[in-house]
Design a protein around this motif. Sequence first.
Motif, mmCIF file in Angstrom:
data_model
loop_
_atom_site.group_PDB
_atom_site.id
_atom_site.type_symbol
_atom_site.label_atom_id
_atom_site.label_comp_id
_atom_site.label_asym_id
_atom_site.label_seq_id
_atom_site.Cartn_x
_atom_site.Cartn_y
_atom_site.Cartn_z
ATOM 1 N N PHE A 254 36.362 55.621 10.298
ATOM 2 C CA PHE A 254 36.963 54.788 9.665
ATOM 3 C C PHE A 254 37.914 54.082 10.231
ATOM 4 O O PHE A 254 38.258 52.835 10.528
ATOM 5 C CB PHE A 254 37.602 55.836 8.856
ATOM 6 N N TRP A 255 39.045 54.719 10.921
ATOM 7 C CA TRP A 255 40.670 54.802 11.572
ATOM 8 C C TRP A 255 40.170 53.730 12.658
ATOM 9 O O TRP A 255 41.285 52.930 13.678
ATOM 10 C CB TRP A 255 40.982 55.686 12.257
ATOM 11 N N LYS A 256 39.211 53.535 13.400
ATOM 12 C CA LYS A 256 38.842 51.992 14.500
ATOM 13 C C LYS A 256 38.361 50.995 14.255
ATOM 14 O O LYS A 256 39.124 49.618 14.066
ATOM 15 C CB LYS A 256 37.140 52.824 15.351
ATOM 16 N N THR A 257 38.006 50.938 12.151
ATOM 17 C CA THR A 257 37.635 49.907 11.938
ATOM 18 C C THR A 257 39.269 49.199 11.193
ATOM 19 O O THR A 257 39.371 48.280 10.871
ATOM 20 C CB THR A 257 36.411 50.320 10.955
ATOM 21 N N PHE A 258 39.803 50.269 10.570
ATOM 22 C CA PHE A 258 41.087 50.112 10.125
ATOM 23 C C PHE A 258 42.267 49.553 10.874
ATOM 24 O O PHE A 258 42.579 48.369 10.969
ATOM 25 C CB PHE A 258 40.956 51.302 9.901
ATOM 26 N N LYS A 259 41.825 49.979 12.312
ATOM 27 C CA LYS A 259 42.831 49.909 13.335
ATOM 28 C C LYS A 259 42.506 48.551 13.934
ATOM 29 O O LYS A 259 43.420 47.336 14.290
ATOM 30 C CB LYS A 259 43.855 50.852 13.862
ATOM 31 N N GLY A 260 41.123 48.219 14.547
ATOM 32 C CA GLY A 260 40.968 47.467 15.584
ATOM 33 C C GLY A 260 41.754 47.368 16.674
ATOM 34 O O GLY A 260 41.260 48.732 17.313
ATOM 35 N N ASN A 261 42.144 46.221 17.147
ATOM 36 C CA ASN A 261 42.391 46.355 19.146
ATOM 37 C C ASN A 261 44.113 46.334 18.906
ATOM 38 O O ASN A 261 44.588 45.734 19.780
ATOM 39 C CB ASN A 261 41.925 45.787 19.950
ATOM 40 N N ALA A 262 44.479 46.586 17.481
ATOM 41 C CA ALA A 262 46.165 46.228 17.300
ATOM 42 C C ALA A 262 46.978 47.763 18.061
ATOM 43 O O ALA A 262 46.655 48.957 17.989
ATOM 44 C CB ALA A 262 46.038 46.105 16.026
ATOM 45 N N TYR A 263 47.990 47.032 18.153
ATOM 46 C CA TYR A 263 48.856 48.156 19.359
ATOM 47 C C TYR A 263 50.541 47.660 18.505
ATOM 48 O O TYR A 263 51.055 48.798 18.644
ATOM 49 C CB TYR A 263 49.169 47.917 20.290
ATOM 50 N N SER A 264 49.771 47.490 17.369
ATOM 51 C CA SER A 264 51.501 46.820 16.607
ATOM 52 C C SER A 264 51.390 46.575 14.436
ATOM 53 O O SER A 264 50.458 46.363 14.786
ATOM 54 C CB SER A 264 52.678 45.949 17.544
ATOM 55 N N ILE A 429 23.495 54.360 7.716
ATOM 56 C CA ILE A 429 24.255 54.111 6.510
ATOM 57 C C ILE A 429 25.135 54.872 6.382
ATOM 58 O O ILE A 429 26.578 54.079 6.202
ATOM 59 C CB ILE A 429 23.250 54.653 5.013
ATOM 60 N N GLY A 430 25.831 55.995 7.032
ATOM 61 C CA GLY A 430 27.119 56.083 6.889
ATOM 62 C C GLY A 430 28.019 55.634 7.333
ATOM 63 O O GLY A 430 29.075 55.903 7.043
ATOM 64 N N GLU A 431 28.171 55.384 8.831
ATOM 65 C CA GLU A 431 28.783 54.397 9.635
ATOM 66 C C GLU A 431 29.154 53.039 8.556
ATOM 67 O O GLU A 431 30.270 52.177 8.480
ATOM 68 C CB GLU A 431 28.175 53.602 10.008
ATOM 69 N N VAL A 432 28.393 52.627 8.196
ATOM 70 C CA VAL A 432 27.837 51.440 7.373
ATOM 71 C C VAL A 432 29.119 51.416 6.343
ATOM 72 O O VAL A 432 30.181 50.568 6.210
ATOM 73 C CB VAL A 432 26.820 51.113 6.830
ATOM 74 N N PHE A 433 28.968 52.605 5.248
ATOM 75 C CA PHE A 433 29.504 53.147 4.649
ATOM 76 C C PHE A 433 31.711 53.251 4.683
ATOM 77 O O PHE A 433 32.224 52.893 4.612
ATOM 78 C CB PHE A 433 29.017 53.892 3.937
ATOM 79 N N LEU A 434 31.299 53.924 6.017
ATOM 80 C CA LEU A 434 33.064 54.410 6.694
ATOM 81 C C LEU A 434 33.588 52.689 6.598
ATOM 82 O O LEU A 434 34.443 52.474 6.897
ATOM 83 C CB LEU A 434 32.769 54.919 7.777
ATOM 84 N N LYS A 435 32.920 52.061 7.271
ATOM 85 C CA LYS A 435 33.264 50.069 8.201
ATOM 86 C C LYS A 435 33.990 49.599 7.271
ATOM 87 O O LYS A 435 34.791 49.209 6.683
ATOM 88 C CB LYS A 435 32.749 50.191 8.874
ATOM 89 N N ALA A 436 32.372 49.888 5.935
ATOM 90 C CA ALA A 436 33.111 49.636 4.638
ATOM 91 C C ALA A 436 33.822 49.695 4.251
ATOM 92 O O ALA A 436 35.205 48.935 3.915
ATOM 93 C CB ALA A 436 31.856 49.317 3.323
ATOM 94 N N ILE A 437 34.498 50.542 3.736
ATOM 95 C CA ILE A 437 36.183 52.053 3.222
ATOM 96 C C ILE A 437 36.445 51.206 3.995
ATOM 97 O O ILE A 437 37.922 50.802 3.306
ATOM 98 C CB ILE A 437 35.518 53.297 3.188
ATOM 99 N N ALA A 438 37.116 51.195 5.046
ATOM 100 C CA ALA A 438 37.754 51.103 6.116
ATOM 101 C C ALA A 438 38.437 49.289 5.895
ATOM 102 O O ALA A 438 39.523 48.974 5.870
ATOM 103 C CB ALA A 438 37.584 51.533 7.407
ATOM 104 N N ASP A 439 37.638 48.802 5.343
ATOM 105 C CA ASP A 439 38.186 47.531 5.023
ATOM 106 C C ASP A 439 38.466 47.036 4.246
ATOM 107 O O ASP A 439 39.570 46.093 3.993
ATOM 108 C CB ASP A 439 36.254 46.179 5.084
ATOM 109 N N TRP A 440 37.954 47.932 3.168
ATOM 110 C CA TRP A 440 38.515 48.303 2.190
ATOM 111 C C TRP A 440 39.858 48.089 2.511
ATOM 112 O O TRP A 440 41.331 47.721 1.320
ATOM 113 C CB TRP A 440 37.901 48.789 0.428
ATOM 114 N N ALA A 441 40.186 49.379 2.363
ATOM 115 C CA ALA A 441 41.388 49.795 2.782
ATOM 116 C C ALA A 441 42.828 49.181 3.583
ATOM 117 O O ALA A 441 43.814 49.145 3.252
ATOM 118 C CB ALA A 441 41.691 51.232 3.815
ATOM 119 N N LYS A 442 42.104 48.286 4.345
ATOM 120 C CA LYS A 442 42.972 47.439 5.060
ATOM 121 C C LYS A 442 43.568 46.138 4.749
ATOM 122 O O LYS A 442 44.954 45.618 4.333
ATOM 123 C CB LYS A 442 42.118 46.420 6.638
ATOM 124 N N ILE A 443 42.377 45.917 3.500
ATOM 125 C CA ILE A 443 42.564 44.845 2.480
ATOM 126 C C ILE A 443 43.867 45.284 1.096
ATOM 127 O O ILE A 443 44.826 44.820 0.626
ATOM 128 C CB ILE A 443 42.156 44.241 1.465
#
Length: 473
Positions: A254-264, A429-443
Motif C-alpha cells: 500500500f505505502w509503496k503505491t501511495f508514496k511512489g518514488n517521491a521524497y517530498s 487479487i490481494g496486491e491488485v486490491f491494495l494498489k487500487a485502495i492506495a490509488d483511491w487514498a492518493k486522490i
Amino acid sequence: MWTELRPVWILMRRELKDQLRDWRIILPILVLALGFPFIMNWTVREMLDFTSEYGATIVADRLVPFLFMVVGFFPISVSLVIALESFAGEKERNSIEPLLNTPLLDWQIYLGKLLASTLMPLLGSYLAMLVYLLGLVSRGIPLPPPVIMTQIFLLTTIQAVMMVSGAVVISSQATSVRAANLLSSFIVLPVAFLIQWEALVMFWGNEMTLWWVLVGTLVIALLLSRVGVSHFNREKVLGREIDVLKPAWAWQVFWKTFKGNAYSVREWYSVSVFPTLRRLFVPALMVLAISAVGLGIGAYMLKEFPVLLTASKLQEQSLPNIERLRQTLLGNESGMFLLIFWQNLRVLLLSMVLGIFTFGVVGTLPIMGTMAVVGFLGAFLSVNQVALSPILTMILPHGIFEVPAAILATAAVLKIGATLATPARDLTIGEVFLKAIADWAKIMVGLVIPLLVVAAFVEAFITPRLVLMVLGQ
C-alpha cells in the motif's frame, strides 16, 4: 468460437456428473426446493386470513411476491457449497492436478467450473419457485402480477450468477474448503441485505426501482465473472499451500503505491497524484453521466409529486427561514465548519465502502442522490418561477469545490472496480486490491480532502453572508 467453447462444455458436463453422483449435494437441494415452498404457502395463507380480519389485505398481497423471492434465494444459498468446493475442494482431494495439466486454457477451466457451479443452484431455485406457485394455485391464492413475477425470476437468476461467481472466485483463491466457507459470509450477507432492501421496494410497490436493481445486479455479476477469469492462474492454484496474514507486507504494498518514488510533497503530487488523476478521466466522465441521470430523475420526481407555491405563500415561508439561518449560522461558524466537513467526508467514505463490495456500482448512489435533489430543486424553482439568484448563492460558492471533490472521489471508487476486473498476471487479487485502495487514498488525501476543507470553510463562513446580502438582510 465453438471450437474454443467445446472444452468448456466438456468440462461442465464432467463437473455436473460428479455433482449428480454425490447424494450429499442433491438431497439437501431437493429437500429445500420441495419442502420450503410448502412452509411459505402456509405462511401466506395464515397472513391472508389474519389481515383480512383487519382490512389490511394489501400487506398480505405484497407478502406473496416477497416470499416468492425468498423461496428462490434459499436453495441458492445452500447449494453455494458447490461453488465454494469447485477449486479448493478438488485441491484438498488431490484431484485438481490432472485437470490443470490438460491443454485447456485458464479461462476455459474457470468458465467450465463456473457454469457447472451455477446450474445446480439455479435448477434448485427454479424448482422451489415452481412448487411455491403451484401451492398458491392449489390454495386459491391469487398469483403476483406478471411484471412482478418476471422481475423476481430475473432477479433470482442474476443473484444466483452473482453469488456463484463470487464463490468461485473465493474458491480459486483459497487454499482450503474451510477458508472458502469462512469467506462465503462476504457473499451471503450482502445479498441478504440486498434482498431485505428489495423487500422494502416491493412493499412500497415501486416496480421501476426493481428494474434499476436488476441492471445494477447484472453489472456486478458480470464484473465478478470478469474478476475470476482475469485473475485465475493454474500455477498459483497449485503453488499456494497456506493462507498467511501478512500485515507488514500489505502495508508495504500500500505505502509503496501511495508514496511512489517521491521524497517530498511537491514531488509526490507530480509523480504519484497527478498521474493517478489522469487515469481517472474515463471514470470521471462516467460519474458526470451518472450525475446527469440523477438530475433527470430529480426533475422527473417533481412531475410525480408536484409542489406548487404562490408568491405570497413562498415569501411567508421564507422569512422565518431567513431569520433561522441568521441565528443558526452567524456566530457558530467554527462548529458548522467541522459539521459540514465531517458530513461530506462521511458520505464519500460510505461511497467507498459500498463501492468495494459492488465494484463501484453502488458507490455512485450518493452522488446520484445528491444530484437528484438538485434536479428536483431546479425543477421546483422553474415551475414556481422563483428567482434564481438567492438559490444559486446558496449553492455555487461552496458547490464549485464540493462537486469536483465528489466527482473525483466517486471516480476513484469506480476505478477500484475496474482495476479488480483488469487482468494482472503477475499480481494476486490481494496486491491488485491494495494498489487500487492506495490509488483511491492518493486522490482522497491529495485532492478531495483539501477541496472538502475549502468547501466547508466557504459554506460556513462565506455562503450565509452572501445569501443574507442577496436577500437584503
